[in-house]
Each structure stands twice: as C-alpha cells, then as structure tokens.
Design a protein around this motif. Structure first.
Motif, PDB file in Angstrom:
ATOM      1  N   PRO A 139       6.016   9.902   7.818  1.00 55.07           N
ATOM      2  CA  PRO A 139       4.825   9.944   8.676  1.00 55.07           C
ATOM      3  C   PRO A 139       3.592  10.477   7.938  1.00 55.07           C
ATOM      4  O   PRO A 139       2.459  10.065   8.234  1.00 55.07           O
ATOM      5  CB  PRO A 139       5.211  10.859   9.836  1.00 55.07           C
ATOM      6  CG  PRO A 139       6.483  11.497   9.472  1.00 55.07           C
ATOM      7  CD  PRO A 139       7.094  10.719   8.364  1.00 55.07           C
ATOM      8  N   ALA A 140       3.806  11.370   6.975  1.00 53.34           N
ATOM      9  CA  ALA A 140       2.669  11.859   6.185  1.00 53.34           C
ATOM     10  C   ALA A 140       2.037  10.720   5.396  1.00 53.34           C
ATOM     11  O   ALA A 140       0.806  10.607   5.320  1.00 53.34           O
ATOM     12  CB  ALA A 140       3.120  12.984   5.258  1.00 53.34           C
ATOM     13  N   LEU A 141       2.869   9.859   4.818  1.00 53.61           N
ATOM     14  CA  LEU A 141       2.336   8.715   4.084  1.00 53.61           C
ATOM     15  C   LEU A 141       1.649   7.722   5.010  1.00 53.61           C
ATOM     16  O   LEU A 141       0.664   7.087   4.621  1.00 53.61           O
ATOM     17  CB  LEU A 141       3.458   8.023   3.298  1.00 53.61           C
ATOM     18  CG  LEU A 141       3.997   8.762   2.078  1.00 53.61           C
ATOM     19  CD1 LEU A 141       5.177   7.998   1.476  1.00 53.61           C
ATOM     20  CD2 LEU A 141       2.921   8.985   1.042  1.00 53.61           C
ATOM     21  N   ALA A 175       2.754   5.421  -5.247  1.00 52.98           N
ATOM     22  CA  ALA A 175       2.532   6.509  -6.208  1.00 52.98           C
ATOM     23  C   ALA A 175       2.716   7.870  -5.539  1.00 52.98           C
ATOM     24  O   ALA A 175       3.365   8.765  -6.099  1.00 52.98           O
ATOM     25  CB  ALA A 175       1.141   6.392  -6.812  1.00 52.98           C
ATOM     26  N   LEU A 176       2.183   8.029  -4.338  1.00 53.82           N
ATOM     27  CA  LEU A 176       2.327   9.301  -3.625  1.00 53.82           C
ATOM     28  C   LEU A 176       3.786   9.557  -3.237  1.00 53.82           C
ATOM     29  O   LEU A 176       4.270  10.694  -3.334  1.00 53.82           O
ATOM     30  CB  LEU A 176       1.437   9.322  -2.380  1.00 53.82           C
ATOM     31  CG  LEU A 176      -0.055   9.395  -2.644  1.00 53.82           C
ATOM     32  CD1 LEU A 176      -0.831   9.225  -1.340  1.00 53.82           C
ATOM     33  CD2 LEU A 176      -0.417  10.698  -3.323  1.00 53.82           C
ATOM     34  N   GLY A 177       4.490   8.509  -2.795  1.00 53.74           N
ATOM     35  CA  GLY A 177       5.909   8.655  -2.468  1.00 53.74           C
ATOM     36  C   GLY A 177       6.713   9.077  -3.678  1.00 53.74           C
ATOM     37  O   GLY A 177       7.599   9.934  -3.585  1.00 53.74           O
ATOM     38  N   GLU A 178       6.409   8.499  -4.832  1.00 53.25           N
ATOM     39  CA  GLU A 178       7.096   8.884  -6.071  1.00 53.25           C
ATOM     40  C   GLU A 178       6.797  10.338  -6.437  1.00 53.25           C
ATOM     41  O   GLU A 178       7.694  11.088  -6.815  1.00 53.25           O
ATOM     42  CB  GLU A 178       6.682   7.965  -7.227  1.00 53.25           C
ATOM     43  CG  GLU A 178       7.161   6.555  -7.107  1.00 53.25           C
ATOM     44  CD  GLU A 178       8.662   6.412  -7.178  1.00 53.25           C
ATOM     45  OE1 GLU A 178       9.338   7.296  -7.747  1.00 53.25           O
ATOM     46  OE2 GLU A 178       9.166   5.407  -6.671  1.00 53.25           O
ATOM     47  N   ILE A 179       5.540  10.733  -6.329  1.00 55.06           N
ATOM     48  CA  ILE A 179       5.155  12.109  -6.675  1.00 55.06           C
ATOM     49  C   ILE A 179       5.882  13.110  -5.787  1.00 55.06           C
ATOM     50  O   ILE A 179       6.476  14.079  -6.279  1.00 55.06           O
ATOM     51  CB  ILE A 179       3.626  12.280  -6.581  1.00 55.06           C
ATOM     52  CG1 ILE A 179       2.942  11.502  -7.709  1.00 55.06           C
ATOM     53  CG2 ILE A 179       3.232  13.756  -6.613  1.00 55.06           C
ATOM     54  CD1 ILE A 179       1.441  11.381  -7.557  1.00 55.06           C
ATOM     55  N   LEU A 212      10.639   5.691   0.482  1.00 56.66           N
ATOM     56  CA  LEU A 212       9.676   6.406   1.321  1.00 56.66           C
ATOM     57  C   LEU A 212       8.412   5.590   1.536  1.00 56.66           C
ATOM     58  O   LEU A 212       7.925   5.459   2.663  1.00 56.66           O
ATOM     59  CB  LEU A 212       9.324   7.756   0.693  1.00 56.66           C
ATOM     60  CG  LEU A 212      10.394   8.821   0.706  1.00 56.66           C
ATOM     61  CD1 LEU A 212       9.973  10.003  -0.163  1.00 56.66           C
ATOM     62  CD2 LEU A 212      10.685   9.274   2.120  1.00 56.66           C
ATOM     63  N   SER A 213       7.870   5.054   0.453  1.00 55.34           N
ATOM     64  CA  SER A 213       6.639   4.274   0.591  1.00 55.34           C
ATOM     65  C   SER A 213       6.904   2.987   1.372  1.00 55.34           C
ATOM     66  O   SER A 213       6.076   2.585   2.196  1.00 55.34           O
ATOM     67  CB  SER A 213       6.031   3.974  -0.771  1.00 55.34           C
ATOM     68  OG  SER A 213       6.920   3.218  -1.560  1.00 55.34           O
ATOM     69  N   VAL A 231       4.989   1.954   4.929  1.00 54.94           N
ATOM     70  CA  VAL A 231       4.277   0.687   5.141  1.00 54.94           C
ATOM     71  C   VAL A 231       4.933  -0.095   6.269  1.00 54.94           C
ATOM     72  O   VAL A 231       4.253  -0.649   7.136  1.00 54.94           O
ATOM     73  CB  VAL A 231       4.242  -0.133   3.832  1.00 54.94           C
ATOM     74  CG1 VAL A 231       3.693  -1.531   4.071  1.00 54.94           C
ATOM     75  CG2 VAL A 231       3.417   0.594   2.777  1.00 54.94           C
ATOM     76  N   PHE A 232       6.270  -0.115   6.289  1.00 54.90           N
ATOM     77  CA  PHE A 232       6.996  -0.803   7.355  1.00 54.90           C
ATOM     78  C   PHE A 232       6.674  -0.191   8.719  1.00 54.90           C
ATOM     79  O   PHE A 232       6.438  -0.910   9.687  1.00 54.90           O
ATOM     80  CB  PHE A 232       8.503  -0.741   7.083  1.00 54.90           C
ATOM     81  CG  PHE A 232       9.335  -1.274   8.205  1.00 54.90           C
ATOM     82  CD1 PHE A 232       9.447  -2.631   8.415  1.00 54.90           C
ATOM     83  CD2 PHE A 232       9.998  -0.409   9.064  1.00 54.90           C
ATOM     84  CE1 PHE A 232      10.213  -3.130   9.449  1.00 54.90           C
ATOM     85  CE2 PHE A 232      10.754  -0.898  10.102  1.00 54.90           C
ATOM     86  CZ  PHE A 232      10.860  -2.258  10.291  1.00 54.90           C
ATOM     87  N   SER A 233       6.641   1.134   8.793  1.00 55.95           N
ATOM     88  CA  SER A 233       6.351   1.816  10.064  1.00 55.95           C
ATOM     89  C   SER A 233       4.970   1.457  10.572  1.00 55.95           C
ATOM     90  O   SER A 233       4.793   1.171  11.766  1.00 55.95           O
ATOM     91  CB  SER A 233       6.450   3.325   9.889  1.00 55.95           C
ATOM     92  OG  SER A 233       7.726   3.695   9.493  1.00 55.95           O
ATOM     93  N   TYR A 234       3.994   1.457   9.676  1.00 57.95           N
ATOM     94  CA  TYR A 234       2.629   1.128  10.094  1.00 57.95           C
ATOM     95  C   TYR A 234       2.540  -0.321  10.551  1.00 57.95           C
ATOM     96  O   TYR A 234       1.929  -0.613  11.579  1.00 57.95           O
ATOM     97  CB  TYR A 234       1.629   1.381   8.966  1.00 57.95           C
ATOM     98  CG  TYR A 234       0.232   0.969   9.365  1.00 57.95           C
ATOM     99  CD1 TYR A 234      -0.506   1.749  10.259  1.00 57.95           C
ATOM    100  CD2 TYR A 234      -0.315  -0.204   8.906  1.00 57.95           C
ATOM    101  CE1 TYR A 234      -1.768   1.359  10.659  1.00 57.95           C
ATOM    102  CE2 TYR A 234      -1.576  -0.607   9.307  1.00 57.95           C
ATOM    103  CZ  TYR A 234      -2.294   0.184  10.172  1.00 57.95           C
ATOM    104  OH  TYR A 234      -3.551  -0.216  10.581  1.00 57.95           O
TER     105      TYR A 234
END
Length: 114
Positions: free
Chosen positions: A46-48, A72-76, A95-96, A100-103
């Motif tokens: 949800p943060a992403l 990139a943020l999910g990897e970090i 995670l990423s 994207v799927f959730s959105y």
C-alpha cells in the motif's frame, strides 16, 4: 505434487504455490500472490500504491515510468529489510507488481461503477 481437489499439478517453492496450467480467478490470483510475498513486507504494497498515486499527480514524470520507479523503490525496501540476496530481489519485483496490480484493479472497479 497433485492438487487433490482439482487434479491439477501444482509447483511448490517454499511457501508459494502456483498453478502450472489453467486460468485463475481474481481471488485465487490475489491469494497466490500474497502467499508468495514475504509477510514482513506486505505493508510496503500500500505504501508503493500511495507513492505511485503521488508520482502520477506530478506532471513532469510520464506515466510510463511509474512502474519502473515503483520497481526501484520495491527493490530498495526489500533489500533494506531482507539484505542483499536473490530472495530480496524477487520480493522487490513481487512488491512492485502487487502495487501496480492493486492500483489497476482499483481503477478498473471504479470505472465499472461509473
């Protein structure tokens, strides 16, 4: 391994199971996706999504780059929590993808109601 209820072959990797053949219903897909993501990292999804919505409102970043930024943020975040190894890289991708799927799922459901 055989799935006794449906008779389908199921490949098992740690705690993550996925169907080799056949179509998945959306509920089954979400269940299987969340079973593949490390439970300690689920709060990042949800943060992403929120970060993706914020980036979408910025007019100077094209929408086609949002999934790459979220990747990139999910990897970090995954590497920060799990350390640098293959599992953390895979978790970052999951995670990423889940964000994207959730959105997109939210957007499609919202469009159907209107």
């Amino acid at each position: 391994m055989q799935d006794k209820k449906q008779g389908k072959k199921v490949a098992t990797k740690s705690h993550c199971e996925y169907n080799i053949k056949g179509r998945l219903k959306i509920e089954e897909f979400i269940t299987q996706l969340t079973s593949c993501i490390n439970s300690e990292l689920l709060f990042i999804v949800p943060a992403l999504v929120v970060v993706g919505i914020f980036i979408k409102r910025l007019k100077f970043i094209p929408n086609k780059f949002i999934p790459l930024i979220l990747l990139a943020l999910g990897e970090i975040f995954s590497i920060l929590f799990l350390g640098f190894n293959v599992q953390s890289v895979v978790q970052g991708i999951l995670l990423s993808g889940a964000s994207v799927f959730s959105y997109e799922l939210y957007r499609q459901i919202k469009a159907k109601k209107e």
